[in-house]
Design a protein around this motif. Structure first.
Motif, short mmCIF file in Angstrom:
data_model
loop_
_atom_site.label_atom_id
_atom_site.label_comp_id
_atom_site.label_asym_id
_atom_site.label_seq_id
_atom_site.Cartn_x
_atom_site.Cartn_y
_atom_site.Cartn_z
N ALA A 46 -4.43 3.11 -3.97
CA ALA A 46 -3.34 3.07 -3.01
C ALA A 46 -2.68 1.69 -2.97
O ALA A 46 -1.52 1.56 -2.57
CB ALA A 46 -3.87 3.42 -1.62
N ILE A 47 -3.42 0.69 -3.40
CA ILE A 47 -2.87 -0.67 -3.44
C ILE A 47 -2.16 -0.83 -4.78
O ILE A 47 -2.76 -0.65 -5.84
CB ILE A 47 -3.98 -1.72 -3.31
N CYS A 95 -3.59 6.38 0.70
CA CYS A 95 -4.68 5.71 1.42
C CYS A 95 -5.51 6.72 2.20
O CYS A 95 -4.97 7.52 2.96
CB CYS A 95 -4.09 4.66 2.37
N ILE A 96 -6.80 6.66 1.99
CA ILE A 96 -7.71 7.56 2.71
C ILE A 96 -8.44 6.82 3.83
O ILE A 96 -9.45 7.28 4.35
CB ILE A 96 -8.73 8.22 1.76
N ALA A 97 -7.93 5.65 4.18
CA ALA A 97 -8.47 4.86 5.29
C ALA A 97 -9.94 4.53 5.09
O ALA A 97 -10.72 4.59 6.04
CB ALA A 97 -8.21 5.57 6.63
N CYS A 98 -10.29 4.16 3.88
CA CYS A 98 -11.71 3.89 3.60
C CYS A 98 -12.15 2.53 4.14
O CYS A 98 -13.32 2.30 4.36
CB CYS A 98 -11.99 3.98 2.11
N GLY A 99 -11.23 1.63 4.29
CA GLY A 99 -11.54 0.35 4.91
C GLY A 99 -11.93 -0.78 3.97
O GLY A 99 -12.12 -1.91 4.42
N LEU A 100 -12.03 -0.50 2.70
CA LEU A 100 -12.52 -1.54 1.78
C LEU A 100 -11.55 -2.70 1.62
O LEU A 100 -11.97 -3.85 1.49
CB LEU A 100 -12.83 -0.92 0.41
N CYS A 101 -10.28 -2.42 1.60
CA CYS A 101 -9.33 -3.52 1.36
C CYS A 101 -9.39 -4.54 2.48
O CYS A 101 -9.33 -5.75 2.23
CB CYS A 101 -7.91 -2.99 1.17
N CYS A 107 -10.27 -0.42 -4.07
CA CYS A 107 -9.60 0.75 -3.50
C CYS A 107 -9.87 2.00 -4.35
O CYS A 107 -9.51 2.04 -5.53
CB CYS A 107 -8.09 0.52 -3.40
N PRO A 108 -10.47 3.01 -3.76
CA PRO A 108 -10.90 4.18 -4.54
C PRO A 108 -9.76 5.10 -4.94
O PRO A 108 -9.92 5.94 -5.82
CB PRO A 108 -11.87 4.90 -3.60
N THR A 109 -8.62 4.97 -4.32
CA THR A 109 -7.52 5.91 -4.60
C THR A 109 -6.31 5.23 -5.24
O THR A 109 -5.25 5.84 -5.36
CB THR A 109 -7.06 6.59 -3.29
N TYR A 134 -4.69 -2.30 9.26
CA TYR A 134 -4.54 -0.85 9.42
C TYR A 134 -3.61 -0.51 10.56
O TYR A 134 -3.59 -1.20 11.58
CB TYR A 134 -5.89 -0.20 9.73
N VAL A 142 0.86 -1.19 0.00
CA VAL A 142 0.00 0.00 0.00
C VAL A 142 0.90 1.24 0.00
O VAL A 142 1.88 1.30 0.74
CB VAL A 142 -0.92 0.03 1.24
N ALA A 187 -3.89 1.73 5.67
CA ALA A 187 -3.73 0.31 5.38
C ALA A 187 -2.28 -0.06 5.09
O ALA A 187 -1.48 0.76 4.65
CB ALA A 187 -4.60 -0.07 4.20
FE1 F3S Z 1 -6.75 2.65 1.95
FE2 F3S Z 1 -7.53 1.81 -0.39
FE3 F3S Z 1 -7.57 0.22 1.64
S1 F3S Z 1 -7.92 3.81 0.47
S2 F3S Z 1 -7.99 1.52 3.37
S3 F3S Z 1 -5.77 1.10 0.73
S4 F3S Z 1 -9.07 0.27 0.02
#
Ligand code: F3S
Length: 76
Positions: free
Chosen positions: A66-67, A11-17, A62-64, A27, A6, A33
Protein backbone atom coordinates in the motif's frame (compact mmCIF):
# COMPACT_ATOMS: atom_id res chain seq x y z
CA UNK A 1 14.45 12.84 -4.08
CA UNK A 2 12.11 10.21 -2.70
CA UNK A 3 8.38 10.77 -2.39
CA UNK A 4 5.79 8.50 -0.86
CA UNK A 5 2.12 8.11 -0.15
CA UNK A 6 -0.28 5.36 0.88
CA UNK A 7 -2.87 3.92 -1.49
CA UNK A 8 -5.75 3.76 1.00
CA UNK A 9 -7.66 1.10 -0.95
CA UNK A 10 -4.74 -1.27 -0.47
CA UNK A 11 -4.18 -0.61 3.25
CA UNK A 12 -5.50 -3.29 5.57
CA UNK A 13 -4.65 -1.23 8.67
CA UNK A 14 -2.04 -3.70 9.83
CA UNK A 15 -0.08 -1.04 11.68
CA UNK A 16 3.43 -1.98 10.62
CA UNK A 17 4.29 1.25 8.85
CA UNK A 18 3.56 3.36 11.89
CA UNK A 19 5.56 0.96 14.02
CA UNK A 20 8.57 1.20 11.70
CA UNK A 21 8.32 4.89 10.83
CA UNK A 22 6.16 6.78 13.31
CA UNK A 23 7.29 10.14 11.97
CA UNK A 24 6.23 9.28 8.44
CA UNK A 25 3.01 7.32 8.82
CA UNK A 26 -0.12 7.80 10.86
CA UNK A 27 -3.69 6.51 10.74
CA UNK A 28 -7.08 8.01 10.12
CA UNK A 29 -10.10 7.20 12.33
CA UNK A 30 -10.56 3.88 10.53
CA UNK A 31 -6.95 2.83 10.97
CA UNK A 32 -6.05 3.45 7.35
CA UNK A 33 -2.52 4.76 7.01
CA UNK A 34 -1.44 8.00 5.38
CA UNK A 35 1.85 9.70 4.73
CA UNK A 36 2.09 12.08 7.65
CA UNK A 37 4.42 14.87 6.44
CA UNK A 38 1.93 16.20 3.91
CA UNK A 39 -1.33 14.43 4.72
CA UNK A 40 -0.75 11.84 1.98
CA UNK A 41 -0.30 14.35 -0.83
CA UNK A 42 2.99 12.76 -1.85
CA UNK A 43 4.55 16.17 -2.45
CA UNK A 44 7.04 16.34 0.41
CA UNK A 45 10.36 14.60 -0.13
CA UNK A 46 11.78 12.27 2.48
CA UNK A 47 15.19 13.79 2.96
CA UNK A 48 16.97 13.10 6.18
CA UNK A 49 18.91 9.86 6.57
CA UNK A 50 17.03 8.76 9.68
CA UNK A 51 13.70 9.12 7.90
CA UNK A 52 15.00 7.32 4.82
CA UNK A 53 16.04 4.31 6.90
CA UNK A 54 12.70 4.25 8.69
CA UNK A 55 10.87 4.64 5.40
CA UNK A 56 12.67 1.69 3.88
CA UNK A 57 11.69 -0.48 6.85
CA UNK A 58 8.05 0.55 6.58
CA UNK A 59 7.97 0.19 2.80
CA UNK A 60 9.42 -3.31 3.03
CA UNK A 61 7.15 -4.35 5.90
CA UNK A 62 3.83 -3.37 4.33
CA UNK A 63 2.14 -6.66 3.44
CA UNK A 64 -0.12 -5.25 0.73
CA UNK A 65 2.27 -2.83 -1.00
CA UNK A 66 0.00 0.00 0.00
CA UNK A 67 3.00 2.27 0.47
CA UNK A 68 4.18 3.57 -2.87
CA UNK A 69 7.32 5.48 -3.70
CA UNK A 70 8.78 7.37 -6.62
CA UNK A 71 11.46 9.91 -7.35
CA UNK A 72 9.07 12.66 -8.44
CA UNK A 73 6.23 14.27 -6.49
CA UNK A 74 2.93 12.44 -6.92
CA UNK A 75 0.51 14.27 -9.18
CA UNK A 76 -2.55 13.63 -7.02
FE1 F3S B 1 -1.53 -0.14 5.84
FE2 F3S B 1 0.66 -1.20 4.91
FE3 F3S B 1 0.75 0.52 6.84
S1 F3S B 1 -1.26 -2.25 5.20
S2 F3S B 1 -1.12 0.20 7.96
S3 F3S B 1 0.08 0.93 4.78
S4 F3S B 1 2.05 -1.26 6.64
Amino acid sequence: MLYSKVIPERCIACGLCQLKAPELFDYDHEGVAFFKPDNNAGQTPIENPHDLIAFKAAYTACPTRAIVRQEEPFSS
